[in-house]
Design a protein around this motif. Structure first.
Motif, short mmCIF file in Angstrom:
data_model
loop_
_atom_site.label_atom_id
_atom_site.label_comp_id
_atom_site.label_asym_id
_atom_site.label_seq_id
_atom_site.Cartn_x
_atom_site.Cartn_y
_atom_site.Cartn_z
N ASP A 74 114.27 6.77 -9.12
CA ASP A 74 115.59 7.02 -8.53
C ASP A 74 116.68 7.14 -9.59
N VAL A 75 116.60 6.30 -10.61
CA VAL A 75 117.60 6.36 -11.69
C VAL A 75 117.55 7.72 -12.38
N ASN A 76 116.34 8.17 -12.70
CA ASN A 76 116.17 9.49 -13.33
C ASN A 76 116.67 10.61 -12.42
N TYR A 77 116.31 10.52 -11.14
CA TYR A 77 116.68 11.55 -10.18
C TYR A 77 118.20 11.70 -10.10
N THR A 103 108.94 14.76 -5.96
CA THR A 103 107.91 14.54 -4.95
C THR A 103 106.58 14.21 -5.64
N LYS A 104 106.28 14.93 -6.71
CA LYS A 104 105.04 14.68 -7.46
C LYS A 104 105.06 13.29 -8.10
N LEU A 105 106.23 12.89 -8.62
CA LEU A 105 106.34 11.57 -9.24
C LEU A 105 106.11 10.46 -8.21
N TRP A 106 106.71 10.61 -7.02
CA TRP A 106 106.51 9.61 -5.98
C TRP A 106 105.07 9.63 -5.47
N ASP A 107 104.47 10.80 -5.41
CA ASP A 107 103.09 10.91 -4.98
C ASP A 107 102.16 10.18 -5.95
N THR A 108 102.45 10.30 -7.24
CA THR A 108 101.67 9.58 -8.26
C THR A 108 101.80 8.08 -8.07
N GLU A 109 103.03 7.63 -7.82
CA GLU A 109 103.26 6.19 -7.60
C GLU A 109 102.54 5.71 -6.34
N VAL A 197 104.42 3.31 -12.52
CA VAL A 197 103.69 4.12 -13.49
C VAL A 197 104.70 4.91 -14.34
N PHE A 198 105.70 5.45 -13.67
CA PHE A 198 106.70 6.29 -14.33
C PHE A 198 107.63 5.44 -15.19
N ILE A 199 107.83 5.90 -16.41
CA ILE A 199 108.78 5.25 -17.31
C ILE A 199 109.99 6.16 -17.41
#
Length: 203
Positions: A74-77, A103-109, A197-199
């Protein structure tokens, strides 16, 4: 005495109805008076406020709530959304591309936390989670299909207008995000530390 009480109740109801009317009018005026860009910036500004602290009947407090409210995606977005809106390449296509990326980032999470949660369950619990996730996925896909068909692919033309594709991606994003945070809460309730997972690369 009964007449007085009834009179007071009628006055109270009148005030409530008047208040509701004012709120509805001010909301309508805000929507009609704001530019598309302003509306989208408002959407981005409240993204992190969507974590209510309660999924179903479960309470999130303290560290977990802070972590989910200030998650790196969310911060990045928010930063990228603002940068895009202020750039020369701002367009509907650019917005759709940005939404697709997240969407892809959230799907990965979602996949990551789903597998982590599965690893903490006994066989019966695993089966229940698998069935629950299948049900959620079916709802998610059917909802997306319905909205796309009814509001985007109508013979008479799209209902949403030029921003329809962006709004559809935002809705898809929101559903995946909500399910991810829900599973993260379950994982935490079992005594585990939630990690993304996302940094983040933006601040």
């Amino acid at each position: 005495m009964k007449i007085i009480i009834r009179f007071c109740i009628l006055i109270a109801i009148s005030f409530l109805l008047a208040s509701c009317g004012k709120v509805a009018v001010s909301t309508e005026q805000s929507q009609n008076g704001s530019s598309s860009l302003e509306v989208e910036q408002q959407v981005a500004a409240v993204v992190r406020d969507q974590v209510s602290g309660n999924y179903g009947v479960y309470d999130m407090k303290g560290e977990l709530l802070d972590k989910l409210n200030n998650n790196p995606i969310d911060v990045n977005y928010e930063v990228e959304f603002k940068e895009l809106n202020q750039s020369e390449i701002f367009s509907t296509s650019a917005q759709v591309e940005l939404e697709s990326k997240y969407t892809k980032l959230w799907d990965t999470e979602l996949n990551a936390i789903y597998n982590k949660l599965l690893s903490k369950l006994n066989p019966k619990e695993k089966e229940l989670l698998i069935q629950s996730q299948k049900g959620w996925l079916q709802h998610h896909m059917k909802e997306s299909e319905f909205v796309n068909q009814v509001f985007n692919l109508r013979e008479l033309g799209p209902v949403f207008g030029s921003q329809g594709r962006v709004q559809m991606h935002q809705a898809i994003n929101g559903r995946i995000r909500e399910r991810t945070l829900e599973l993260m809460e379950y994982y935490s309730l079992l005594g585990n530390d939630v990690q993304f997972v996302f940094i983040g690369t933006k601040k």
